[in-house]
Design a protein around this motif. Structure first.
Motif, short mmCIF file in Angstrom:
data_model
loop_
_atom_site.label_atom_id
_atom_site.label_comp_id
_atom_site.label_asym_id
_atom_site.label_seq_id
_atom_site.Cartn_x
_atom_site.Cartn_y
_atom_site.Cartn_z
N LEU A 106 0.94 -1.16 0.23
CA LEU A 106 -0.04 0.07 0.03
C LEU A 106 0.86 1.39 0.01
O LEU A 106 0.43 2.24 -0.34
CB LEU A 106 -1.00 0.00 1.33
N TYR A 107 2.08 1.14 0.58
CA TYR A 107 2.64 2.52 0.95
C TYR A 107 4.10 2.49 0.19
O TYR A 107 5.12 2.97 0.65
CB TYR A 107 3.03 2.67 2.25
N SER A 108 4.25 2.08 -1.04
CA SER A 108 5.54 1.87 -1.79
C SER A 108 5.65 2.99 -3.02
O SER A 108 6.32 2.58 -3.93
CB SER A 108 5.78 0.51 -2.20
N VAL A 109 4.75 3.96 -2.88
CA VAL A 109 5.01 5.17 -3.79
C VAL A 109 5.02 6.48 -3.14
O VAL A 109 4.18 6.68 -2.23
CB VAL A 109 3.60 5.15 -4.79
N PRO A 110 6.15 7.25 -3.39
CA PRO A 110 7.07 7.06 -4.60
C PRO A 110 8.20 6.12 -4.31
O PRO A 110 9.02 6.01 -4.92
CB PRO A 110 7.38 8.62 -4.45
N HIS A 111 8.23 5.89 -2.89
CA HIS A 111 9.50 5.25 -2.53
C HIS A 111 9.26 3.63 -2.26
O HIS A 111 8.28 3.43 -1.39
CB HIS A 111 10.46 5.89 -1.41
N ASP A 112 9.98 2.62 -2.81
CA ASP A 112 9.70 1.35 -2.47
C ASP A 112 10.06 1.06 -0.88
O ASP A 112 11.24 0.95 -0.65
CB ASP A 112 10.52 0.39 -3.26
N GLN A 113 9.17 0.39 -0.10
CA GLN A 113 9.32 0.50 1.33
C GLN A 113 10.60 -0.81 1.53
O GLN A 113 11.09 -0.63 2.52
CB GLN A 113 8.02 0.08 1.87
N ILE A 114 10.28 -1.82 0.94
CA ILE A 114 11.14 -3.04 0.85
C ILE A 114 12.44 -2.55 0.61
O ILE A 114 13.56 -2.73 1.42
CB ILE A 114 10.80 -4.13 0.17
#
Length: 310
Positions: A106-114
């Motif tokens: 859900l929260y990987s835009v704009p930066h990839d969480q992983i």
């Protein structure tokens, strides 16, 4: 529809921001440093995580002849090797990064969480690697300095004379000094007091002060206790019989020298796990490749006459 606030004749900043996208940075972490030691060390790949350091037992027994003008027999000799050479085993710096799949979905835009979680964990592991290169009890620099290669600061603060003493010990092609930034500042004060400001050079796009043409490289992993620290001087490179780093090549999931990132799976709680491992060691190939100035006082300051301060 809400009434406009008294006195407002145009859209306010607070309201306008509801339609605007903020530019977001990746996470910043103050513990990340340039890690100059790992940049400046030559790194040698090893097989099966083992490096054997072979040394000659006693080179002084080797006999040679020079400019014989008669028919005397030439000396017969051989070079003996150490029968029990030291072997270095790579050590691992590891951690497991857990990321809930809901977060990464859900929260990987704009930066990839992983990607960011792994990046920051790798940075932390590399910081720990540099500290181990200095303090590890098996292979660290301070643990593997020969007693005859350690000197103490004569008057407390690091003086040009003290660094000259180190150069006299590590005189065969010394590569760089390594010191805590506070120790470098203390040395700069002593140079200023004596009217011999050290020259600077540019490496990797950064400025370093030098002494006798040898760069003094900052490293915050060198400890400061009770206002005292140490300054190291290294010769580097396998061909120079200096200090080298070791790493394991060809790891599954390799992301750099001796660094691997591997997916470990997703648990029944929907948490994805990633194993991060860094394998490394360090070798001082001959005793005179490393010298240490101990008992360096970093707390001394000087007062100058106004005529010199102008």
């Amino acid at each position: 529809m809400a009434e406009p606030a008294a006195g407002n004749r145009a859209l306010t900043d607070v309201a306008a921001r509801q339609l605007a996208n903020a530019t977001k940075t990746v996470p910043m972490m103050s513990t990340i440093t340039p890690r100059w030691l790992t940049h400046l060390l030559p790194w040698v790949p090893v097989e099966a995580g083992i490096f054997r350091l072979n040394r000659v037992k006693d080179a002084s027994r080797v006999e040679v002849a020079c400019s014989l003008r008669d028919e005397r027999d030439l000396p017969e000799t051989y070079v003996d090797y150490d029968e029990n050479p030291r072997e270095y085993m790579l050590s691992a710096v590891t951690t497991i990064v857990d990321v809930h799949t809901r977060i990464s979905d859900l929260y990987s835009v704009p930066h990839d969480q992983i990607g960011e979680q792994v990046r920051l964990a790798v940075e932390t592991i590399k910081e720990r690697q540099e500290r181990e290169l200095i303090y590890n009890k098996e292979y660290g620099l301070l643990s593997n300095t020969a007693p005859n290669m350690r000197v103490k600061a004569r008057s407390g603060p690091p003086t040009p004379d003290d660094l000259d003493e180190l150069i006299a010990r590590v005189w065969k092609e010394p590569a760089f000094f390594l010191a805590h930034p506070l120790a470098i500042a203390a040395f700069g004060r002593e140079c200023t007091r004596r009217g011999v400001p050290p020259a600077t050079i540019s490496m990797f796009g950064s400025q370093f002060i030098t002494w006798r043409g040898i760069p003094i490289v900052p490293c915050d992993k060198i400890g400061v206790e009770g206002g005292k620290s140490s300054i190291l001087l290294l010769r580097t490179g396998e061909s120079r019989q200096g200090v080298i780093g070791l790493y394991q090549p060809g790891l599954p999931g390799e992301q750099g020298m001796g660094l691997a990132v591997r997916f470990m799976g997703i648990s029944r709680k929907a948490i994805a796990s990633y194993l991060i491992s860094l394998y490394c060691s360090l070798v001082v190939m001959t005793e005179d490749a490393l010298g240490v100035l101990d008992n360096v006082d970093i707390t001394k300051y000087h007062e100058y006459d106004h005529k010199y301060a102008k």
